[in-house]
Design an enzyme around this catalytic site. Structure first.
Site, mmCIF file in Angstrom:
data_model
loop_
_atom_site.group_PDB
_atom_site.id
_atom_site.type_symbol
_atom_site.label_atom_id
_atom_site.label_comp_id
_atom_site.label_asym_id
_atom_site.label_seq_id
_atom_site.Cartn_x
_atom_site.Cartn_y
_atom_site.Cartn_z
ATOM 1 N N GLY A 10 24.998 41.986 34.597
ATOM 2 C CA GLY A 10 26.066 42.964 34.404
ATOM 3 C C GLY A 10 26.096 43.466 32.973
ATOM 4 O O GLY A 10 25.202 43.184 32.169
ATOM 5 N N GLN A 11 27.143 44.215 32.642
ATOM 6 C CA GLN A 11 27.254 44.824 31.307
ATOM 7 C C GLN A 11 27.226 43.772 30.196
ATOM 8 O O GLN A 11 26.384 43.816 29.297
ATOM 9 C CB GLN A 11 28.552 45.627 31.201
ATOM 10 N N ALA A 68 32.469 38.355 37.761
ATOM 11 C CA ALA A 68 33.825 38.585 38.267
ATOM 12 C C ALA A 68 33.790 39.660 39.349
ATOM 13 O O ALA A 68 32.827 40.425 39.451
ATOM 14 C CB ALA A 68 34.755 39.028 37.139
ATOM 15 N N TYR A 69 34.846 39.699 40.131
ATOM 16 C CA TYR A 69 35.087 40.816 41.042
ATOM 17 C C TYR A 69 35.883 41.835 40.242
ATOM 18 O O TYR A 69 37.022 41.566 39.855
ATOM 19 C CB TYR A 69 35.882 40.336 42.250
ATOM 20 N N THR A 70 35.309 43.007 39.963
ATOM 21 C CA THR A 70 35.930 43.931 39.016
ATOM 22 C C THR A 70 36.342 45.276 39.606
ATOM 23 O O THR A 70 36.843 46.132 38.879
ATOM 24 C CB THR A 70 34.985 44.192 37.829
ATOM 25 N N THR A 109 40.985 39.581 31.295
ATOM 26 C CA THR A 109 41.241 41.021 31.266
ATOM 27 C C THR A 109 42.654 41.387 30.819
ATOM 28 O O THR A 109 43.588 40.595 30.969
ATOM 29 C CB THR A 109 41.008 41.602 32.676
ATOM 30 N N TYR A 134 43.533 42.317 41.449
ATOM 31 C CA TYR A 134 42.537 42.022 40.412
ATOM 32 C C TYR A 134 43.178 41.263 39.250
ATOM 33 O O TYR A 134 42.731 40.173 38.869
ATOM 34 C CB TYR A 134 41.882 43.309 39.912
ATOM 35 N N TRP A 159 38.718 47.676 28.910
ATOM 36 C CA TRP A 159 37.991 48.946 28.874
ATOM 37 C C TRP A 159 36.526 48.755 28.454
ATOM 38 O O TRP A 159 36.015 49.429 27.565
ATOM 39 C CB TRP A 159 38.676 49.932 27.937
#
Length: 303
Positions: A10-11, A68-70, A109, A134, A159
């Site tokens: 992921g990112q 994670a589930y995002t 988050t 979430y 963000w």
């Protein structure tokens, strides 16, 4: 130190791959899917036995959970899977680290906030008031980690964007280059976070943990906030993206959130107070526009 990274494709996971090259630590990068040309160990973080097995085989002393589930909107209709990934899996990772006396770095988050109106930066000890599945499941994940009692550093961020994966910056680069007019919400304020800067902060935490080499608990365990410095709306963010890209033909206009119906009420003000992480770990955090420029330059270099 032997470190395991989840969600490595992921990112943030990809940025962790980059910063790992400048350390002497041994990293194991895991995900549930493979990406061609990228070394990845398959790991299901909802499987306790699989976690324990890889921790033992690799002698892992730290887990950085980037998985994670995002999908904020989809989470409302997919609550079971969202909770499994965001609340239950962190508990399993925490239990695995407690068994070996290791550290769990959990990424959380700004969506743990949002239910109460406020206009000052959110502090770590502020009560969580999530407005959707979430945020609620991420908050549950935090509580589950604390209840396990392992050494942990929970970092709430906001963000997030990077050169990798799908994100707001890439979407707006495309839209401002192809649309004659664009309406973007101005009544949600926060701070963009370049995933590379967050990865550098995580590396600082890991180095501090290794240096302290705690036997009776990590003295800096706790919840921290990290984003880039500054404050903006999604409208301001988009204007800066278009400016840096030279996309001047698109007419970008501010609009209200209710013009984009969503199953989730997003936080109207989720600026994070970063005093604690800066003072505890001696971090100097870049201003959001400076980091955005760096990321976009890197995107161009990757083309």
């Amino acid at each position: 130190m032997n470190i395991l990274v989840t969600g490595a494709n992921g990112q943030l996971g990809n940025e962790m791959r980059i910063i790992s090259k400048d350390t002497n630590d041994n990293y194991t990068f895991t995900d549930v899917v493979e990406v061609e040309g990228v070394e990845t160990t398959i790991l299901d973080i909802t499987n306790a036995d699989a976690i324990r097995k890889i921790v033992k085989e690799k002698d892992i002393r730290c887990i950085v959970n980037c998985a994670a589930y995002t999908n904020v909107d989809k989470a409302e209709s997919d609550e079971t899977l969202c909770r499994k990934l965001n609340a239950d899996a962190p508990k399993l990772l925490a239990e695995a680290m407690k068994e070996v006396g290791g550290l769990l770095v959990q990424i959380s988050t700004d969506y743990v906030f949002g239910g109460d109106p406020y206009n000052t930066p959110c502090r770590e000890d502020q009560k969580g008031t999530p407005t959707g599945v979430y945020g609620q499941t991420k908050l549950e994940g935090e509580e589950n980690i604390k209840a396990v009692g392992c050494d942990y550093v929970i970092i709430r961020t906001a963000w997030l964007y990077s050169e990798y994966g799908r994100n707001f910056v890439k979407t707006m680069l495309n839209l401002t280059a192809t649309k004659p007019k664009l309406n973007v919400v101005f009544d949600q304020a926060g701070t963009p976070t370049y995933a590379y800067d967050l990865a550098v902060a995580i590396k600082t935490v890991l180095a501090d943990y290794e240096k302290e080499n705690p036997n009776n608990g990590y003295s800096k365990r706790g919840i921290y906030h990290f984003s880039n410095e500054g404050v903006c709306s999604w409208f301001d963010f988009t204007k800066k993206i278009a400016e840096l890209a030279g996309n001047t033909a698109c007419d970008i206009q501010p609009c209200h959130s209710d013009e984009f119906p969503s199953p989730v009420k997003r936080p109207a003000y989720s600026v994070l107070d970063k005093t604690k992480i800066k003072e505890t770990f001696g971090l100097k955090i870049p201003y959001w526009t400076n980091s955005l420029k760096v990321c976009m330059e890197n995107m161009n270099a990757l083309k």
